[in-house]
Design a protein around this motif. Structure first.
Motif, short mmCIF file in Angstrom:
data_model
loop_
_atom_site.label_atom_id
_atom_site.label_comp_id
_atom_site.label_asym_id
_atom_site.label_seq_id
_atom_site.Cartn_x
_atom_site.Cartn_y
_atom_site.Cartn_z
N GLN A 164 1.06 -1.38 0.14
CA GLN A 164 -0.53 0.12 -0.43
C GLN A 164 0.68 1.16 -0.67
N LEU A 199 2.59 1.35 -3.69
CA LEU A 199 1.53 2.16 -4.50
C LEU A 199 1.08 3.80 -4.02
N ARG A 200 1.21 4.65 -3.17
CA ARG A 200 1.44 5.88 -2.25
C ARG A 200 2.09 6.53 -3.26
N GLU A 252 -6.89 4.64 -5.60
CA GLU A 252 -7.36 5.02 -4.97
C GLU A 252 -9.17 3.62 -4.82
N GLN A 292 -6.38 0.69 -3.81
CA GLN A 292 -6.76 0.82 -1.96
C GLN A 292 -7.43 0.15 -1.56
N ARG A 293 -8.53 0.43 -2.03
CA ARG A 293 -9.85 0.71 -1.13
C ARG A 293 -10.14 -1.00 -1.05
N HIS A 332 -7.40 -3.07 0.75
CA HIS A 332 -8.04 -2.88 2.28
C HIS A 332 -9.32 -4.18 2.23
#
Length: 120
Positions: free
Chosen positions: A40, A43-44, A100, A103-104, A107
């Protein structure tokens, strides 16, 4: 008591892949759980830097890992990101908005993996 229903990954398919060896399944999922936060961050960082090549490599790695644990929707999202990075439109510069949704979903997969690993 009903067995938990997983919508973001398929532990039963993973179990079949690994010859019904629950210990190996738990090891694979434990590795994913530990790796999740670092990917994560990767990625960010790549998205914030607008680094298309790095983002493509991360998405490629994600695609393979997610496919292994039968997280089909997340794997498809990673594939789409990888392809977008490999053949970008003339003006494509990746940013946080481009990751985004992935990433959601990551999670959500990680939450289900944690729930699965918490089972006795």
């Amino acid at each position: 008591m009903h067995a938990p229903r997983y919508t973001h990954f398929d532990p039963q398919a993973l179990l079949v892949d690994l010859f019904d060896n629950t210990e190996i399944v738990r090891t694979v999922l434990g590795t994913f759980e530990n790796w999740h936060s670092s990917v994560q961050n990767d990625l960010r960082t790549a998205a914030e830097a607008g680094n298309t090549a790095r983002l493509s490599r991360i998405a490629h790695t994600l695609r393979g890992t997610l496919a292994q644990i039968h997280a089909a929707h997340a794997a498809d999202m990673a594939t789409a990101l990888e392809l977008r990075c490999k053949a970008p439109a003339q003006d494509f510069l990746p940013g946080p908005a481009d990751i985004e949704a992935l990433q959601r979903e990551l999670h959500a997969v990680a939450d289900e993996v944690a729930d699965y690993l918490a089972l006795p």
